[in-house]
Design an enzyme around this catalytic site. Structure first.
Site, mmCIF file in Angstrom:
data_model
loop_
_atom_site.group_PDB
_atom_site.id
_atom_site.type_symbol
_atom_site.label_atom_id
_atom_site.label_comp_id
_atom_site.label_asym_id
_atom_site.label_seq_id
_atom_site.Cartn_x
_atom_site.Cartn_y
_atom_site.Cartn_z
ATOM 1 C CG ASP A 145 -43.662 -48.410 62.808
ATOM 2 O OD1 ASP A 145 -44.591 -48.621 62.002
ATOM 3 O OD2 ASP A 145 -42.940 -47.394 62.757
ATOM 4 N NE ARG A 187 -52.368 -40.371 66.217
ATOM 5 C CZ ARG A 187 -51.818 -40.304 65.008
ATOM 6 N NH1 ARG A 187 -51.588 -41.398 64.318
ATOM 7 N NH2 ARG A 187 -51.450 -39.148 64.477
ATOM 8 C CD GLN A 199 -49.748 -43.914 66.683
ATOM 9 O OE1 GLN A 199 -50.213 -43.553 65.610
ATOM 10 N NE2 GLN A 199 -50.428 -44.690 67.523
ATOM 11 C CB CYS A 238 -48.124 -46.544 65.091
ATOM 12 S SG CYS A 238 -46.904 -47.248 63.966
ATOM 13 C CG HIS A 258 -45.897 -40.534 64.601
ATOM 14 N ND1 HIS A 258 -46.719 -39.415 64.591
ATOM 15 C CD2 HIS A 258 -46.609 -41.515 63.975
ATOM 16 C CE1 HIS A 258 -47.849 -39.723 63.985
ATOM 17 N NE2 HIS A 258 -47.809 -40.985 63.608
ATOM 18 N NE ARG A 286 -47.959 -38.407 58.798
ATOM 19 C CZ ARG A 286 -48.509 -39.594 59.079
ATOM 20 N NH1 ARG A 286 -48.799 -40.442 58.120
ATOM 21 N NH2 ARG A 286 -48.753 -39.935 60.327
#
Ligand code: CP
Ligand code: NVA
Length: 300
Positions: free
Chosen positions: A219, A286, A132, A258, A129, A102
Protein backbone atom coordinates in the site's frame (compact mmCIF):
# COMPACT_ATOMS: atom_id res chain seq x y z
CA UNK A 1 -23.72 -9.18 12.78
CA UNK A 2 -25.13 -5.72 13.31
CA UNK A 3 -22.38 -3.49 11.85
CA UNK A 4 -19.04 -3.77 10.07
CA UNK A 5 -16.72 -1.60 12.14
CA UNK A 6 -13.52 -3.74 12.34
CA UNK A 7 -12.88 -7.26 11.01
CA UNK A 8 -11.77 -8.54 14.42
CA UNK A 9 -15.34 -7.95 15.64
CA UNK A 10 -16.51 -10.81 13.36
CA UNK A 11 -16.30 -14.52 14.01
CA UNK A 12 -14.49 -16.68 11.44
CA UNK A 13 -17.87 -18.07 10.38
CA UNK A 14 -19.36 -14.62 9.86
CA UNK A 15 -16.39 -13.59 7.75
CA UNK A 16 -16.54 -16.76 5.64
CA UNK A 17 -20.30 -16.26 5.26
CA UNK A 18 -19.67 -12.84 3.69
CA UNK A 19 -17.10 -14.30 1.28
CA UNK A 20 -19.50 -17.08 0.26
CA UNK A 21 -22.31 -14.62 -0.35
CA UNK A 22 -19.94 -12.38 -2.34
CA UNK A 23 -19.07 -15.33 -4.60
CA UNK A 24 -22.76 -16.06 -5.07
CA UNK A 25 -23.62 -12.43 -5.89
CA UNK A 26 -20.74 -12.29 -8.38
CA UNK A 27 -22.08 -15.42 -10.07
CA UNK A 28 -25.61 -14.00 -10.18
CA UNK A 29 -24.41 -10.70 -11.65
CA UNK A 30 -22.40 -12.51 -14.32
CA UNK A 31 -25.38 -14.68 -15.31
CA UNK A 32 -27.96 -11.88 -15.10
CA UNK A 33 -29.81 -13.61 -12.27
CA UNK A 34 -31.84 -10.96 -10.42
CA UNK A 35 -30.69 -10.33 -6.84
CA UNK A 36 -32.63 -7.30 -5.67
CA UNK A 37 -32.29 -8.10 -1.97
CA UNK A 38 -32.43 -4.43 -0.89
CA UNK A 39 -35.31 -3.21 -3.04
CA UNK A 40 -36.51 0.20 -1.92
CA UNK A 41 -33.71 0.69 0.61
CA UNK A 42 -31.26 3.60 0.76
CA UNK A 43 -27.63 3.69 1.84
CA UNK A 44 -26.15 6.99 3.09
CA UNK A 45 -22.46 7.27 2.17
CA UNK A 46 -20.48 9.80 4.23
CA UNK A 47 -17.06 10.67 2.82
CA UNK A 48 -14.54 12.91 4.54
CA UNK A 49 -11.71 11.52 2.34
CA UNK A 50 -11.42 10.87 -1.41
CA UNK A 51 -12.45 7.58 -2.99
CA UNK A 52 -12.81 5.87 -6.35
CA UNK A 53 -13.35 2.17 -5.58
CA UNK A 54 -15.26 2.45 -2.32
CA UNK A 55 -17.69 5.05 -3.58
CA UNK A 56 -18.35 3.35 -6.89
CA UNK A 57 -18.65 -0.16 -5.44
CA UNK A 58 -21.19 0.86 -2.80
CA UNK A 59 -23.18 3.14 -5.10
CA UNK A 60 -23.32 0.70 -8.02
CA UNK A 61 -23.74 -2.22 -5.63
CA UNK A 62 -26.75 -0.63 -3.98
CA UNK A 63 -28.29 0.03 -7.40
CA UNK A 64 -27.77 -3.60 -8.47
CA UNK A 65 -29.41 -4.74 -5.22
CA UNK A 66 -32.52 -2.74 -6.10
CA UNK A 67 -31.87 0.18 -3.77
CA UNK A 68 -30.22 3.56 -4.03
CA UNK A 69 -27.28 5.38 -2.47
CA UNK A 70 -26.72 8.96 -1.37
CA UNK A 71 -23.24 10.48 -1.66
CA UNK A 72 -22.80 12.74 1.37
CA UNK A 73 -19.52 14.63 1.16
CA UNK A 74 -18.26 16.07 4.40
CA UNK A 75 -18.01 19.44 2.64
CA UNK A 76 -21.70 19.41 1.84
CA UNK A 77 -23.35 18.11 4.99
CA UNK A 78 -23.50 19.84 8.39
CA UNK A 79 -21.08 17.29 9.88
CA UNK A 80 -18.32 19.26 8.15
CA UNK A 81 -19.50 22.42 9.95
CA UNK A 82 -19.40 20.83 13.36
CA UNK A 83 -22.74 19.04 13.75
CA UNK A 84 -21.90 16.21 16.17
CA UNK A 85 -21.63 12.62 14.94
CA UNK A 86 -24.19 11.54 17.54
CA UNK A 87 -26.80 13.92 16.10
CA UNK A 88 -25.95 12.97 12.52
CA UNK A 89 -26.38 9.32 13.52
CA UNK A 90 -29.83 9.89 14.98
CA UNK A 91 -31.07 11.98 12.04
CA UNK A 92 -29.83 9.64 9.31
CA UNK A 93 -31.19 6.61 11.20
CA UNK A 94 -34.69 8.02 10.67
CA UNK A 95 -34.24 8.53 6.92
CA UNK A 96 -31.93 5.88 5.45
CA UNK A 97 -31.52 2.13 5.99
CA UNK A 98 -27.75 1.93 6.43
CA UNK A 99 -24.66 4.16 6.51
CA UNK A 100 -21.25 3.66 4.96
CA UNK A 101 -18.66 6.08 6.32
CA UNK A 102 -15.07 6.87 5.28
CA UNK A 103 -13.31 9.16 7.71
CA UNK A 104 -10.23 9.70 9.90
CA UNK A 105 -11.03 8.61 13.46
CA UNK A 106 -12.21 5.06 14.15
CA UNK A 107 -14.06 6.51 17.15
CA UNK A 108 -16.38 8.45 14.81
CA UNK A 109 -17.45 5.19 13.17
CA UNK A 110 -17.95 3.54 16.55
CA UNK A 111 -20.01 6.57 17.67
CA UNK A 112 -22.24 6.38 14.60
CA UNK A 113 -22.98 2.77 15.55
CA UNK A 114 -23.52 3.69 19.20
CA UNK A 115 -25.95 6.55 18.63
CA UNK A 116 -27.61 5.39 15.41
CA UNK A 117 -30.14 2.59 15.05
CA UNK A 118 -29.22 1.26 11.58
CA UNK A 119 -26.26 -0.80 10.26
CA UNK A 120 -22.96 1.10 10.00
CA UNK A 121 -20.23 0.06 7.55
CA UNK A 122 -16.64 1.26 7.90
CA UNK A 123 -15.45 2.35 4.46
CA UNK A 124 -11.93 3.14 5.78
CA UNK A 125 -10.55 4.97 8.79
CA UNK A 126 -6.97 5.72 9.82
CA UNK A 127 -7.22 2.51 11.87
CA UNK A 128 -8.59 -0.04 9.41
CA UNK A 129 -10.15 -0.84 6.03
CA UNK A 130 -12.32 -3.95 6.55
CA UNK A 131 -14.24 -3.71 3.25
CA UNK A 132 -11.03 -3.79 1.24
CA UNK A 133 -9.76 -6.90 2.99
CA UNK A 134 -13.03 -8.75 2.39
CA UNK A 135 -12.48 -8.17 -1.34
CA UNK A 136 -8.83 -9.19 -0.93
CA UNK A 137 -9.71 -12.48 0.77
CA UNK A 138 -12.33 -13.17 -1.89
CA UNK A 139 -9.70 -12.63 -4.59
CA UNK A 140 -7.13 -14.86 -2.88
CA UNK A 141 -9.73 -17.61 -2.55
CA UNK A 142 -10.57 -17.31 -6.27
CA UNK A 143 -6.93 -17.64 -7.29
CA UNK A 144 -5.66 -20.08 -4.64
CA UNK A 145 -8.89 -22.04 -3.95
CA UNK A 146 -8.61 -21.86 -0.13
CA UNK A 147 -7.09 -19.57 2.51
CA UNK A 148 -6.18 -21.74 5.47
CA UNK A 149 -2.44 -22.24 5.93
CA UNK A 150 -1.36 -19.76 3.21
CA UNK A 151 1.27 -17.15 4.08
CA UNK A 152 0.04 -13.58 3.57
CA UNK A 153 2.85 -10.99 3.59
CA UNK A 154 2.32 -7.24 3.72
CA UNK A 155 5.25 -4.92 2.94
CA UNK A 156 5.23 -1.23 3.90
CA UNK A 157 3.44 0.97 6.42
CA UNK A 158 1.77 -0.74 9.40
CA UNK A 159 -1.32 1.29 8.56
CA UNK A 160 -5.09 0.75 8.17
CA UNK A 161 -4.48 -1.88 5.47
CA UNK A 162 -1.94 -3.76 7.58
CA UNK A 163 -4.34 -3.80 10.54
CA UNK A 164 -7.22 -5.23 8.52
CA UNK A 165 -4.95 -7.76 6.78
CA UNK A 166 -3.83 -9.00 10.19
CA UNK A 167 -7.42 -9.35 11.42
CA UNK A 168 -8.78 -10.92 8.21
CA UNK A 169 -5.77 -13.18 7.70
CA UNK A 170 -5.86 -14.55 11.23
CA UNK A 171 -9.66 -15.11 11.16
CA UNK A 172 -9.30 -17.20 7.99
CA UNK A 173 -6.38 -19.29 9.28
CA UNK A 174 -3.64 -17.66 7.22
CA UNK A 175 -0.10 -17.02 8.49
CA UNK A 176 0.37 -13.24 8.42
CA UNK A 177 3.75 -11.49 8.08
CA UNK A 178 4.21 -7.71 8.17
CA UNK A 179 7.49 -6.26 6.88
CA UNK A 180 7.62 -2.64 8.08
CA UNK A 181 10.10 -0.18 9.62
CA UNK A 182 10.22 -0.40 13.43
CA UNK A 183 8.60 3.04 13.80
CA UNK A 184 5.65 2.08 11.60
CA UNK A 185 4.37 -1.11 13.20
CA UNK A 186 0.69 -2.07 13.11
CA UNK A 187 -1.55 -1.61 16.14
CA UNK A 188 0.10 -3.27 19.17
CA UNK A 189 -3.15 -4.47 20.77
CA UNK A 190 -4.26 -6.07 17.52
CA UNK A 191 -0.87 -7.79 17.17
CA UNK A 192 -1.33 -9.29 20.65
CA UNK A 193 -4.80 -10.55 19.68
CA UNK A 194 -3.37 -12.00 16.46
CA UNK A 195 -0.60 -13.86 18.26
CA UNK A 196 -3.15 -15.38 20.64
CA UNK A 197 -5.40 -16.47 17.78
CA UNK A 198 -2.95 -17.50 15.06
CA UNK A 199 0.46 -16.89 13.52
CA UNK A 200 1.77 -13.33 13.11
CA UNK A 201 5.30 -12.21 12.29
CA UNK A 202 6.21 -8.50 12.42
CA UNK A 203 9.71 -7.70 11.19
CA UNK A 204 11.70 -4.85 9.67
CA UNK A 205 13.35 -7.40 7.34
CA UNK A 206 11.18 -7.49 4.23
CA UNK A 207 12.96 -10.58 2.89
CA UNK A 208 12.05 -12.47 6.06
CA UNK A 209 8.44 -11.26 5.75
CA UNK A 210 8.23 -12.22 2.06
CA UNK A 211 9.98 -15.59 2.37
CA UNK A 212 7.73 -18.36 1.00
CA UNK A 213 4.73 -16.03 0.92
CA UNK A 214 1.75 -17.18 -1.15
CA UNK A 215 0.31 -13.67 -1.29
CA UNK A 216 2.24 -10.43 -1.12
CA UNK A 217 0.56 -7.06 -0.61
CA UNK A 218 1.54 -3.45 -0.37
CA UNK A 219 0.00 0.00 0.00
CA UNK A 220 1.14 3.61 -0.33
CA UNK A 221 3.80 4.96 2.03
CA UNK A 222 1.75 8.08 2.83
CA UNK A 223 -1.96 7.53 3.39
CA UNK A 224 -4.76 10.06 3.03
CA UNK A 225 -4.23 12.72 5.69
CA UNK A 226 -0.44 12.13 5.83
CA UNK A 227 0.46 14.24 2.80
CA UNK A 228 2.60 16.63 4.88
CA UNK A 229 4.78 13.70 6.04
CA UNK A 230 5.50 12.62 2.50
CA UNK A 231 9.14 13.66 2.36
CA UNK A 232 10.03 11.98 5.66
CA UNK A 233 8.07 8.86 4.74
CA UNK A 234 9.80 8.58 1.36
CA UNK A 235 13.08 8.35 3.27
CA UNK A 236 11.81 6.06 6.03
CA UNK A 237 10.25 3.59 3.58
CA UNK A 238 13.06 3.54 1.00
CA UNK A 239 13.63 -0.17 0.28
CA UNK A 240 10.17 -1.24 1.52
CA UNK A 241 9.19 -2.09 -2.03
CA UNK A 242 7.78 -5.08 -3.87
CA UNK A 243 10.18 -5.61 -6.78
CA UNK A 244 11.44 -8.55 -8.81
CA UNK A 245 14.21 -9.32 -6.28
CA UNK A 246 11.74 -9.61 -3.45
CA UNK A 247 9.39 -11.71 -5.57
CA UNK A 248 12.15 -14.31 -5.95
CA UNK A 249 11.99 -15.32 -2.27
CA UNK A 250 8.20 -15.78 -2.32
CA UNK A 251 6.36 -18.99 -3.13
CA UNK A 252 5.44 -17.73 -6.62
CA UNK A 253 3.17 -15.29 -4.79
CA UNK A 254 0.16 -13.52 -6.17
CA UNK A 255 0.46 -9.74 -5.78
CA UNK A 256 -2.31 -7.55 -4.42
CA UNK A 257 -2.59 -3.78 -3.95
CA UNK A 258 -5.64 -1.98 -2.60
CA UNK A 259 -4.95 0.93 -5.01
CA UNK A 260 -4.25 3.70 -5.76
CA UNK A 261 -0.63 2.58 -6.41
CA UNK A 262 2.51 4.70 -6.55
CA UNK A 263 4.76 2.92 -9.01
CA UNK A 264 8.45 3.28 -8.22
CA UNK A 265 7.64 3.70 -4.52
CA UNK A 266 5.93 0.75 -2.78
CA UNK A 267 5.86 -1.38 -5.98
CA UNK A 268 7.75 -1.39 -9.29
CA UNK A 269 5.94 -0.90 -12.59
CA UNK A 270 7.29 -4.29 -13.69
CA UNK A 271 5.79 -6.28 -10.79
CA UNK A 272 2.55 -4.29 -10.87
CA UNK A 273 1.95 -4.93 -14.57
CA UNK A 274 3.00 -8.60 -14.34
CA UNK A 275 0.26 -9.07 -11.72
CA UNK A 276 -2.30 -6.62 -13.10
CA UNK A 277 -4.89 -9.38 -13.62
CA UNK A 278 -4.83 -10.20 -9.90
CA UNK A 279 -4.84 -6.55 -8.84
CA UNK A 280 -7.80 -5.64 -11.03
CA UNK A 281 -9.74 -8.78 -10.07
CA UNK A 282 -9.21 -7.49 -6.54
CA UNK A 283 -10.55 -4.05 -7.49
CA UNK A 284 -13.60 -5.61 -9.18
CA UNK A 285 -14.25 -7.76 -6.15
CA UNK A 286 -14.81 -4.63 -4.08
CA UNK A 287 -18.21 -4.48 -5.81
CA UNK A 288 -19.20 -8.07 -5.02
CA UNK A 289 -17.82 -8.01 -1.47
CA UNK A 290 -19.51 -4.73 -0.64
CA UNK A 291 -22.82 -6.03 -1.95
CA UNK A 292 -22.44 -9.07 0.30
CA UNK A 293 -21.79 -6.85 3.34
CA UNK A 294 -24.87 -4.74 2.61
CA UNK A 295 -27.11 -7.79 2.11
CA UNK A 296 -25.85 -9.40 5.33
CA UNK A 297 -26.43 -6.25 7.35
CA UNK A 298 -29.44 -4.64 5.70
CA UNK A 299 -31.69 -7.35 4.25
CA UNK A 300 -34.96 -7.25 6.19
N1 CP B 1 -8.85 0.82 -2.19
C1 CP B 1 -9.74 1.80 -1.97
O1 CP B 1 -10.39 1.86 -0.92
O2 CP B 1 -9.84 2.69 -2.98
P1 CP B 1 -10.57 4.09 -2.93
O3 CP B 1 -9.75 4.96 -1.99
O4 CP B 1 -10.53 4.58 -4.34
O5 CP B 1 -11.97 3.92 -2.41
N1 NVA C 1 -3.67 3.43 3.36
C1 NVA C 1 -4.39 4.05 2.29
C2 NVA C 1 -5.44 3.14 1.75
C3 NVA C 1 -6.22 3.68 0.59
C4 NVA C 1 -7.25 2.72 0.10
C5 NVA C 1 -5.01 5.33 2.79
O1 NVA C 1 -5.55 5.32 3.91
O2 NVA C 1 -4.93 6.35 2.11
Amino acid sequence: MEHLLRLQDLTSDELTGILNLADQLKYEKKHNIPHEHLKGQTLGMIFTKSSTRTRVSFEVGMYQLGGSALFLSNNDIQLGRGEPIKDTARVLSRMVDGIMIRTFAQQDVEDLAKYGSIPIINGLTDYCHPCQVLADLMTIREHKKSLKGLKFAFIGDGNNMANSIIAGGILTGMKVAIGCPDDYRPDAQLCEWAKQNGELQVTSDIYAAAADADVIYTDVWASMGQESEREKRNKDFAGYQINSDLMKVTNNAMVLHCLPAHRGEEITEEVFEAHANEIFDEAENRLHAQKAVMVKLMKK
